[in-house]
Design a protein around this motif. Structure first.
Motif: not given
Length: 256
Positions: A63, A66-67, A73, A96, A99-101, A103-104
């Motif tokens: 995560e 990816l920031d 995107r 993991i 959660r990232i999917e 959020r992003l």
């Protein structure tokens, strides 16, 4: 498919995370992915001197990695490291990714998940594993594929000459050829060349049309990413010319 009006990435923008010293992922995905796919890459990093901890850090710190894309995107993202999935608890990895999917807002697929998807499409049950890993990671890879419900007939280790997983990056496809050709004589549905750092496309191209099927981490990942963005899975005929151009040694190299 992408709705962007950018000059590049007309079909889709594909994101890739590659281990920090890996020189192979970008090269092979640029060959296999359609030319109208834009490829954006971030490096998976870790300061640990322990090879196994580095691999765990890549997925556990994804995560944060990816920031680095900031507001970009991609239409889909591929986590191009198989070793991480062999070492982390599968449920934790799934949490993991989920959660990232969330959020992003874009799909994320690991190389190992892409391999499983590809093998399922082929109806593969019996596999042989070409493992360019030190013993500890090779054992973890074997346990993973056996635990995933495959009949793992044989593991052929490709010696990298070091216990550091980064030593895979010094190898070429010729270093795996003997092990792959030996495993091709086995009663298996497919030979899996694991590890995104090991060049694989020349071996796959040479084995085209032969049995058993030869697949690799990078090829499966490229295929799954195309599927996720609504593009046809590339056939070998789609990328063989690009591979030949990349491997052409007759071209004059400008003096440095």
């Amino acid at each position: 498919m992408s709705s962007r009006s950018n000059d590049y990435g007309r079909d889709a923008t594909i994101g890739i995370g590659t281990p920090q010293a890996n020189p192979t992922v970008e090269a092979e995905l640029r060959i296999v992915l359609p030319p109208a796919c834009g490829l954006v890459v971030n490096r998976l990093t870790s300061a640990s001197s322990d090879p196994m901890q580095r691999l765990r850090d890549y997925i556990e710190r994804l995560e944060i990695s990816l920031d680095d894309f900031d507001t970009l995107r991609p239409d889909a993202y591929g986590f191009a490291c198989t070793g991480s999935s062999y070492l982390i608890d599968a449920d934790e990895e799934a949490r993991i990714i989920e959660r990232i999917e969330k959020r992003l807002g874009y799909p994320i697929v690991t190389a190992v998940a892409a391999i499983r998807w590809h093998l399922a499409k082929l109806g593969v049950k019996r596999i042989a594993l070409a493992s360019p890993y030190p013993p500890g990671l090779s054992e973890a890879a074997s346990a993973y594929w056996s635990g995933a419900g495959f009949d793992l007939v044989e593991v052929g280790r490709i010696d990298t000459g070091s216990g550091d997983t980064r030593s895979i990056y010094t190898l070429g496809s010729k270093d795996a050829r003997q092990a792959v050709e030996a495993m091709a004589q086995l009663d298996v549905d497919a030979v899996l060349l694991s590890g995104t750092g090991m060049p694989s496309l020349k071996l796959i191209d040479d084995a085209a049309g032969c049995s058993p099927t030869l697949v690799s981490s990078n090829l499966c990942l490229a295929n799954r990413l195309c599927d996720l963005v609504g593009l046809p899975v590339p056939a070998p005929s789609d990328w063989q010319k690009r591979l030949a151009d990349a491997l052409d040694t007759s071209r004059e190299v400008p003096a440095r």
